[in-house]
Design a protein around this motif. Structure first.
Motif, PDB file in Angstrom:
ATOM      1  N   TYR A 147      -0.287   6.321   6.535  1.00 10.68           N
ATOM      2  CA  TYR A 147      -0.908   6.175   5.672  1.00 10.68           C
ATOM      3  C   TYR A 147      -1.816   6.574   5.301  1.00 10.68           C
ATOM      4  CZ  TYR A 147       1.894   2.544   4.304  1.00 10.68           C
ATOM      5  OH  TYR A 147       4.179   1.540   3.911  1.00 10.68           O
ATOM      6  N   ASN A 148      -2.199   7.509   4.731  1.00  8.97           N
ATOM      7  CA  ASN A 148      -4.021   8.124   4.081  1.00  8.97           C
ATOM      8  C   ASN A 148      -4.216   7.155   3.645  1.00  8.97           C
ATOM      9  OD1 ASN A 148      -6.235   9.593   3.870  1.00  8.97           O
ATOM     10  ND2 ASN A 148      -4.131  11.558   2.272  1.00  8.97           N
ATOM     11  N   LEU A 149      -5.486   6.728   4.341  1.00 11.96           N
ATOM     12  CA  LEU A 149      -6.292   6.128   4.169  1.00 11.96           C
ATOM     13  C   LEU A 149      -7.727   6.141   2.664  1.00 11.96           C
ATOM     14  CD1 LEU A 149      -7.656   5.012   7.652  1.00 11.96           C
ATOM     15  CD2 LEU A 149      -6.090   4.030   6.601  1.00 11.96           C
ATOM     16  N   TYR A 195       0.708  -0.908  -0.619  1.00  7.50           N
ATOM     17  CA  TYR A 195      -0.146  -0.135   0.293  1.00  7.50           C
ATOM     18  C   TYR A 195       0.520   1.273   0.091  1.00  7.50           C
ATOM     19  CZ  TYR A 195      -4.050  -3.461   1.035  1.00  7.50           C
ATOM     20  OH  TYR A 195      -4.687  -4.065   1.113  1.00  7.50           O
ATOM     21  N   LEU A 228     -11.446  -3.850   5.811  1.00 13.03           N
ATOM     22  CA  LEU A 228     -12.070  -3.395   5.184  1.00 13.03           C
ATOM     23  C   LEU A 228     -13.408  -3.656   5.460  1.00 13.03           C
ATOM     24  CD1 LEU A 228      -9.951  -2.594   2.560  1.00 13.03           C
ATOM     25  CD2 LEU A 228     -11.227  -0.433   3.645  1.00 13.03           C
ATOM     26  N   CYS A 244      -0.362   5.344  -1.302  1.00 13.13           N
ATOM     27  CA  CYS A 244      -1.114   5.566   0.518  1.00 13.13           C
ATOM     28  C   CYS A 244      -0.372   6.120   1.114  1.00 13.13           C
ATOM     29  CB  CYS A 244      -2.135   4.927   1.279  1.00 13.13           C
ATOM     30  SG  CYS A 244      -3.240   4.211  -0.168  1.00 13.13           S
ATOM     31  N   ARG A 263     -10.932   1.965  11.517  1.00 13.39           N
ATOM     32  CA  ARG A 263      -9.812   2.883  10.698  1.00 13.39           C
ATOM     33  C   ARG A 263      -8.221   3.177  11.193  1.00 13.39           C
ATOM     34  NH1 ARG A 263     -13.144   8.175   8.609  1.00 13.39           N
ATOM     35  NH2 ARG A 263     -15.045   6.947   8.048  1.00 13.39           N
ATOM     36  N   LEU A 283      -6.987   0.323  11.016  1.00 15.85           N
ATOM     37  CA  LEU A 283      -6.615  -0.798   8.669  1.00 15.85           C
ATOM     38  C   LEU A 283      -4.960   0.086   9.105  1.00 15.85           C
ATOM     39  CD1 LEU A 283      -7.166  -1.204   6.475  1.00 15.85           C
ATOM     40  CD2 LEU A 283      -9.232   1.563   6.449  1.00 15.85           C
ATOM     41  N   GLU A 284      -5.545   1.622   9.501  1.00 13.57           N
ATOM     42  CA  GLU A 284      -3.982   2.231   9.131  1.00 13.57           C
ATOM     43  C   GLU A 284      -2.732   1.266   9.475  1.00 13.57           C
ATOM     44  OE1 GLU A 284      -0.403   4.421   9.354  1.00 13.57           O
ATOM     45  OE2 GLU A 284      -1.406   4.189  11.114  1.00 13.57           O
ATOM     46  N   LEU A 344      -6.349   5.175  -0.244  1.00 17.55           N
ATOM     47  CA  LEU A 344      -6.622   3.680  -0.531  1.00 17.55           C
ATOM     48  C   LEU A 344      -8.108   3.620  -1.746  1.00 17.55           C
ATOM     49  CD1 LEU A 344      -6.170   0.805   0.240  1.00 17.55           C
ATOM     50  CD2 LEU A 344      -7.779   1.245   1.669  1.00 17.55           C
ATOM     51  N   MET A 390      -2.465  -1.879   7.109  1.00 19.21           N
ATOM     52  CA  MET A 390      -1.334  -1.816   6.438  1.00 19.21           C
ATOM     53  C   MET A 390      -0.183  -0.884   6.029  1.00 19.21           C
ATOM     54  SD  MET A 390      -4.981   1.203   4.266  1.00 19.21           S
ATOM     55  CE  MET A 390      -3.387   2.069   3.236  1.00 19.21           C
ATOM     56  N   VAL A 427     -13.893   2.421   4.063  1.00 16.04           N
ATOM     57  CA  VAL A 427     -12.820   3.023   4.750  1.00 16.04           C
ATOM     58  C   VAL A 427     -14.672   4.147   5.547  1.00 16.04           C
ATOM     59  CG1 VAL A 427     -11.130   4.989   4.980  1.00 16.04           C
ATOM     60  CG2 VAL A 427     -11.036   3.061   3.339  1.00 16.04           C
TER      61      VAL A 427
END
Length: 109
Positions: A26-28, A10, A68, A14, A44, A47-48, A31, A51, A36
């Motif tokens: 990491y910018n969601l 990613y 996700l 990202c 979230r 998730l970050e 994605l 990633m 998201v």
């Protein structure tokens, strides 16, 4: 943190640098996945982290997809790998608490 862009699939899409310094995140939104926006804030964060750690020994692309698809995987009680960023040790002496209180007092004053 300094992200290892060589291991995360990613990173190219990202991974972004904060303006004015060398910190990365990491910018969601980058994605570009509508799922998201439906995730609660705490998911979230998971998730970050997934990633960021993806491609190593702990996380894989399927783990990111599982997060996700949180609405489905939470009902199915599927596990999500979580790499703890810090360990909090038990303290019986109270010294660290005094240090925290002192720091908070100095910040408020």
């Amino acid at each position: 943190f300094t992200a290892d862009a060589r291991t995360s699939p990613y990173a190219a899409q990202c991974l972004q640098r904060l303006p004015g310094n060398s910190k990365q995140f990491y910018n969601l939104v980058a994605l570009q996945d509508n799922r998201v926006q439906e995730l609660p804030f705490c998911i979230r964060i998971l998730l970050e982290a997934a990633m960021r750690n993806c491609g190593g020994l702990t996380n894989c692309v399927q783990d990111v997809e599982r997060i996700l698809d949180w609405k489905v995987s939470s009902v199915a009680h599927e596990d999500v790998p979580w790499k703890v960023p810090r360990v909090i040790l038990q303290d019986l002496s109270g010294v660290p608490v005094l240090g925290d209180l002192t720091a908070m007092r100095d910040a408020v004053a």
